[in-house]
Design a protein around this motif. Structure first.
Motif, PDB file in Angstrom:
ATOM      1  N   GLY A 193     -10.748   6.176   8.519  1.00  0.00           N
ATOM      2  CA  GLY A 193     -11.440   5.208   9.358  1.00  0.00           C
ATOM      3  C   GLY A 193     -10.762   5.011  10.699  1.00  0.00           C
ATOM      4  O   GLY A 193      -9.745   5.641  11.010  1.00  0.00           O
ATOM      5  N   PRO A 194     -11.288   4.122  11.517  1.00  0.00           N
ATOM      6  CA  PRO A 194     -10.761   3.907  12.870  1.00  0.00           C
ATOM      7  C   PRO A 194      -9.391   3.236  12.910  1.00  0.00           C
ATOM      8  O   PRO A 194      -8.772   3.186  13.966  1.00  0.00           O
ATOM      9  CB  PRO A 194     -11.826   3.007  13.520  1.00  0.00           C
ATOM     10  CG  PRO A 194     -12.530   2.346  12.376  1.00  0.00           C
ATOM     11  CD  PRO A 194     -12.502   3.323  11.259  1.00  0.00           C
ATOM     12  N   ARG A 195      -8.900   2.729  11.767  1.00  0.00           N
ATOM     13  CA  ARG A 195      -7.579   2.099  11.741  1.00  0.00           C
ATOM     14  C   ARG A 195      -6.471   3.064  11.308  1.00  0.00           C
ATOM     15  O   ARG A 195      -5.342   2.650  11.057  1.00  0.00           O
ATOM     16  CB  ARG A 195      -7.589   0.897  10.783  1.00  0.00           C
ATOM     17  CG  ARG A 195      -8.519  -0.228  11.217  1.00  0.00           C
ATOM     18  CD  ARG A 195      -8.589  -1.341  10.177  1.00  0.00           C
ATOM     19  NE  ARG A 195      -9.464  -2.420  10.596  1.00  0.00           N
ATOM     20  CZ  ARG A 195      -9.047  -3.536  11.198  1.00  0.00           C
ATOM     21  NH1 ARG A 195      -7.757  -3.724  11.425  1.00  0.00           N
ATOM     22  NH2 ARG A 195      -9.904  -4.465  11.563  1.00  0.00           N
ATOM     23  N   ALA A 196      -6.784   4.339  11.223  1.00  0.00           N
ATOM     24  CA  ALA A 196      -5.859   5.314  10.632  1.00  0.00           C
ATOM     25  C   ALA A 196      -4.511   5.367  11.330  1.00  0.00           C
ATOM     26  O   ALA A 196      -3.490   5.661  10.692  1.00  0.00           O
ATOM     27  CB  ALA A 196      -6.502   6.693  10.633  1.00  0.00           C
ATOM     28  N   ASP A 197      -4.473   5.093  12.640  1.00  0.00           N
ATOM     29  CA  ASP A 197      -3.196   5.176  13.361  1.00  0.00           C
ATOM     30  C   ASP A 197      -2.421   3.863  13.333  1.00  0.00           C
ATOM     31  O   ASP A 197      -1.370   3.742  13.966  1.00  0.00           O
ATOM     32  CB  ASP A 197      -3.436   5.601  14.809  1.00  0.00           C
ATOM     33  CG  ASP A 197      -4.333   4.636  15.577  1.00  0.00           C
ATOM     34  OD1 ASP A 197      -5.045   3.836  14.918  1.00  0.00           O
ATOM     35  OD2 ASP A 197      -4.322   4.664  16.821  1.00  0.00           O
ATOM     36  N   LYS A 198      -2.917   2.886  12.597  1.00  0.00           N
ATOM     37  CA  LYS A 198      -2.236   1.594  12.445  1.00  0.00           C
ATOM     38  C   LYS A 198      -1.633   1.502  11.043  1.00  0.00           C
ATOM     39  O   LYS A 198      -1.890   2.344  10.189  1.00  0.00           O
ATOM     40  CB  LYS A 198      -3.226   0.445  12.684  1.00  0.00           C
ATOM     41  CG  LYS A 198      -3.869   0.449  14.061  1.00  0.00           C
ATOM     42  CD  LYS A 198      -2.852   0.284  15.169  1.00  0.00           C
ATOM     43  CE  LYS A 198      -3.542   0.230  16.529  1.00  0.00           C
ATOM     44  NZ  LYS A 198      -2.572   0.111  17.636  1.00  0.00           N
ATOM     45  N   PRO A 199      -0.827   0.460  10.763  1.00  0.00           N
ATOM     46  CA  PRO A 199      -0.129   0.404   9.471  1.00  0.00           C
ATOM     47  C   PRO A 199      -1.063   0.260   8.273  1.00  0.00           C
ATOM     48  O   PRO A 199      -2.102  -0.389   8.339  1.00  0.00           O
ATOM     49  CB  PRO A 199       0.762  -0.838   9.617  1.00  0.00           C
ATOM     50  CG  PRO A 199       0.888  -1.077  11.074  1.00  0.00           C
ATOM     51  CD  PRO A 199      -0.396  -0.616  11.680  1.00  0.00           C
ATOM     52  N   PHE A 200      -0.652   0.906   7.187  1.00  0.00           N
ATOM     53  CA  PHE A 200      -1.259   0.688   5.869  1.00  0.00           C
ATOM     54  C   PHE A 200      -0.171   0.047   5.020  1.00  0.00           C
ATOM     55  O   PHE A 200       0.864   0.653   4.746  1.00  0.00           O
ATOM     56  CB  PHE A 200      -1.712   2.008   5.243  1.00  0.00           C
ATOM     57  CG  PHE A 200      -2.233   1.865   3.828  1.00  0.00           C
ATOM     58  CD1 PHE A 200      -3.552   1.529   3.593  1.00  0.00           C
ATOM     59  CD2 PHE A 200      -1.396   2.066   2.743  1.00  0.00           C
ATOM     60  CE1 PHE A 200      -4.039   1.407   2.299  1.00  0.00           C
ATOM     61  CE2 PHE A 200      -1.871   1.943   1.445  1.00  0.00           C
ATOM     62  CZ  PHE A 200      -3.192   1.613   1.221  1.00  0.00           C
ATOM     63  N   VAL A 201      -0.387  -1.198   4.614  1.00  0.00           N
ATOM     64  CA  VAL A 201       0.640  -1.961   3.905  1.00  0.00           C
ATOM     65  C   VAL A 201       0.136  -2.270   2.494  1.00  0.00           C
ATOM     66  O   VAL A 201      -0.871  -2.953   2.320  1.00  0.00           O
ATOM     67  CB  VAL A 201       0.977  -3.274   4.651  1.00  0.00           C
ATOM     68  CG1 VAL A 201       2.019  -4.071   3.878  1.00  0.00           C
ATOM     69  CG2 VAL A 201       1.472  -2.962   6.058  1.00  0.00           C
ATOM     70  N   ALA A 202       0.842  -1.750   1.500  1.00  0.00           N
ATOM     71  CA  ALA A 202       0.464  -1.960   0.102  1.00  0.00           C
ATOM     72  C   ALA A 202       1.315  -3.071  -0.509  1.00  0.00           C
ATOM     73  O   ALA A 202       2.544  -3.081  -0.360  1.00  0.00           O
ATOM     74  CB  ALA A 202       0.641  -0.668  -0.692  1.00  0.00           C
ATOM     75  N   VAL A 203       0.656  -3.989  -1.183  1.00  0.00           N
ATOM     76  CA  VAL A 203       1.329  -5.119  -1.833  1.00  0.00           C
ATOM     77  C   VAL A 203       0.868  -5.173  -3.285  1.00  0.00           C
ATOM     78  O   VAL A 203      -0.333  -5.283  -3.547  1.00  0.00           O
ATOM     79  CB  VAL A 203       0.984  -6.457  -1.138  1.00  0.00           C
ATOM     80  CG1 VAL A 203       1.688  -7.613  -1.844  1.00  0.00           C
ATOM     81  CG2 VAL A 203       1.358  -6.414   0.339  1.00  0.00           C
ATOM     82  N   ASN A 204       1.804  -5.087  -4.214  1.00  0.00           N
ATOM     83  CA  ASN A 204       1.470  -5.259  -5.626  1.00  0.00           C
ATOM     84  C   ASN A 204       1.646  -6.729  -5.977  1.00  0.00           C
ATOM     85  O   ASN A 204       2.765  -7.228  -6.094  1.00  0.00           O
ATOM     86  CB  ASN A 204       2.364  -4.383  -6.516  1.00  0.00           C
ATOM     87  CG  ASN A 204       1.888  -4.384  -7.961  1.00  0.00           C
ATOM     88  OD1 ASN A 204       1.491  -5.419  -8.500  1.00  0.00           O
ATOM     89  ND2 ASN A 204       1.931  -3.237  -8.596  1.00  0.00           N
ATOM     90  N   CYS A 205       0.531  -7.419  -6.139  1.00  0.00           N
ATOM     91  CA  CYS A 205       0.584  -8.870  -6.346  1.00  0.00           C
ATOM     92  C   CYS A 205       1.272  -9.241  -7.654  1.00  0.00           C
ATOM     93  O   CYS A 205       1.787 -10.361  -7.787  1.00  0.00           O
ATOM     94  CB  CYS A 205      -0.837  -9.441  -6.320  1.00  0.00           C
ATOM     95  SG  CYS A 205      -1.696  -9.223  -4.745  1.00  0.00           S
ATOM     96  N   ALA A 206       1.277  -8.337  -8.623  1.00  0.00           N
ATOM     97  CA  ALA A 206       1.895  -8.643  -9.917  1.00  0.00           C
ATOM     98  C   ALA A 206       3.405  -8.479  -9.877  1.00  0.00           C
ATOM     99  O   ALA A 206       4.100  -8.936 -10.787  1.00  0.00           O
ATOM    100  CB  ALA A 206       1.316  -7.746 -11.002  1.00  0.00           C
ATOM    101  N   ASP A 247     -18.408   6.628   3.826  1.00  0.00           N
ATOM    102  CA  ASP A 247     -19.246   5.662   4.539  1.00  0.00           C
ATOM    103  C   ASP A 247     -18.494   4.362   4.805  1.00  0.00           C
ATOM    104  O   ASP A 247     -18.507   3.836   5.931  1.00  0.00           O
ATOM    105  CB  ASP A 247     -20.509   5.364   3.727  1.00  0.00           C
ATOM    106  CG  ASP A 247     -21.467   6.550   3.682  1.00  0.00           C
ATOM    107  OD1 ASP A 247     -21.361   7.425   4.559  1.00  0.00           O
ATOM    108  OD2 ASP A 247     -22.313   6.596   2.770  1.00  0.00           O
ATOM    109  N   LEU A 248     -17.821   3.833   3.778  1.00  0.00           N
ATOM    110  CA  LEU A 248     -17.135   2.548   3.927  1.00  0.00           C
ATOM    111  C   LEU A 248     -15.915   2.637   4.826  1.00  0.00           C
ATOM    112  O   LEU A 248     -15.516   1.638   5.425  1.00  0.00           O
ATOM    113  CB  LEU A 248     -16.713   2.019   2.548  1.00  0.00           C
ATOM    114  CG  LEU A 248     -17.846   1.474   1.672  1.00  0.00           C
ATOM    115  CD1 LEU A 248     -17.316   1.132   0.280  1.00  0.00           C
ATOM    116  CD2 LEU A 248     -18.480   0.247   2.302  1.00  0.00           C
TER     117      LEU A 248
END
Length: 448
Positions: A189-202, A160-161
């Protein structure tokens, strides 16, 4: 109901007359004088109808029909024809045109044809959406594994989200799969063809945090050679996953809050604002509001991030999923390492179910790989913290019933015979463990 219509005709008086008729009837109308302009701007899965003249300079209406059919065979195209073009239009309908109207036509004739075409288009798009959701559900079941009630609820929430443009906060212990859930929110979701950027803040030193997140111009600080695009700007149109968000320096929390509010960033060393469109998914182990009360996190940012919250259950709270997960990780490790997947004994399975798994799914995957390598057996724990004998027995019982249902594909009589249980007792136990017969009818096992 859909109400979008694209009109393609090289004669301005006809375009204007049709627009007036349709606008007065509540339609949303876009006009083009050439087929090439229409093709350049008609969106994928266009929720409406194309109304096109046949004879036009350049690409004519039949060529436009052929190209639209190549893109989407179910897109309704209504052709406008002169008297001499009727046989041609009939052939075009055999080739996929929805209808044709011979000029001159009345507003009533046009409106009737359009409404029928739009009703058909609505059904097609609804059917596609249902199929896509079913496909997504199957793919998600195979990604977020587990048939416990908590995991079934989690998958529904993720599905859903994933469709909603809201920030999400994921809470869970180390190793519980927070990044995988974030990735699913993006991929489904609708952004699937755009970048997924993971950032580990620690993992980012505080003095480099701003440059990493916002980017910098050449010479913005010592060692800043050349311009660099930051994580937020790079993810434009997609998703930024901020893991261990509770570790973000307070000074950067202020700037992130401004980005969320204004949808703009400024690179270090620049005065120019850059518009960005990103979805923020954050993950945390502690409660951010508790962190805010302790002065370690901004309360206003916590509320901005927590538009929706997903809680990932630790493995010890869904012990019935452990056998399935261990089997999955063992098969993957065996395939990767070129070895046979081990077959667990009853004693080993008992060890799996009794261990507390403080490292959660990550620790379980590691244990499965070690088992495949023959380095040691599944971890055991004599007296698991917080787990009574009754709780362990319940988890094992749920596993046994689920396995029998899976083997017999939901055949209740066969399960009763194998487990030597009367029907009423089996029904009560299935209800207590959240097991539904229908989930086991389609195949050897319900993926989860």
């Amino acid at each position: 109901m859909l109400n979008s219509v694209i009109v393609v005709d090289d004669e301005a008086p006809i375009r204007e007359a049709v627009e007036q008729w349709l606008s007065l009837s509540g339609f949303e109308v876009r006009l083009f004088s050439r087929s090439e302009e229409c093709l350049a701007q008609v969106p994928e899965h266009f929720p409406g109808v194309i109304l096109s003249d046949v004879r036009m300079p350049g690409m004519d209406g039949l060529q436009l029909l052929a190209e639209l059919q190549r893109r989407d065979r179910d897109l309704p195209v209504i052709l406008l024809t002169g008297h001499g073009d009727v046989p041609m239009a009939v052939d075009a309908m055999r080739d996929g045109a929805y209808d044709f109207l011979e000029k001159p036509f009345t507003p009533e004739t046009l409106l009737g044809s359009l409404r029928r075409a739009l009703e058909k288009r609505a059904l097609v798009l609804e059917n596609r959406a249902l199929h896509e959701r079913a496909d997504n559900r199957s793919r998600l079941d195979a990604t977020l594994l587990g048939m416990s009630p908590t995991m079934q609820t989690l998958r529904r929430q993720v599905l859903d989200l994933s469709q909603l443009p809201v920030n999400v906060l994921i809470r869970g212990e180390t190793g519980s799969g927070k990044e995988m859930v974030a990735r699913c929110l993006h991929d489904f979701g609708p952004r699937a063809d755009k970048p997924f950027v993971a950032v580990n803040c620690a993992a980012i030193p505080e003095q480099l945090f701003e440059a990493e997140l916002f980017g910098h111009e050449s010479g913005a600080f010592t060692g800043a050679q050349g311009k660099r695009i930051g994580k937020l700007e790079y993810a434009h149109g997609g998703t930024v996953f901020l893991d261990e968000i509770e570790s973000m320096p307070l000074a950067q929390q202020v700037k992130l809050l401004r980005v969320i509010q204004e949808r703009r960033i400024e690179r270090l060393g620049s005065n120019q604002s850059i518009d960005i469109d990103v979805r923020i998914i954050a993950a945390t182990k502690p409660d951010l509001l508790d962190e805010a009360r302790a002065g370690r996190f901004r309360e206003d940012l916590a509320y901005r991030l927590n538009i929706a919250e997903l809680r990932l259950p630790p493995l010890r709270e869904r012990r019935e999923d452990i056998p399935m997960l261990f089997s999955h990780f063992s098969r993957n490790a065996a395939e990767r390492l070129g070895r046979d997947a081990p077959v667990l004994s009853a004693e080993q399975l008992s060890h799996l179910l009794s261990h507390d798994w403080p490292g959660n799914v990550r620790e379980l995957a590691n244990a499965a790989e070690r088992q495949v390598l023959g380095l040691d057996g599944p971890a055991a724990q004599e007296n698991p913290m917080g787990q009574s004998l009754v709780a362990q027995q319940e988890a094992f019982e749920a596993h046994c019933i689920r396995s029998a249902l899976r083997r017999h594909r939901g055949d209740i009589k066969a399960v009763m015979h194998e487990l030597q249980l009367p029907r009423r007792t089996l029904n009560e136990k299935m209800q207590r463990h959240g097991l539904v017969r229908e989930d086991f009818l389609a195949g050897d096992s319900p993926t989860g």
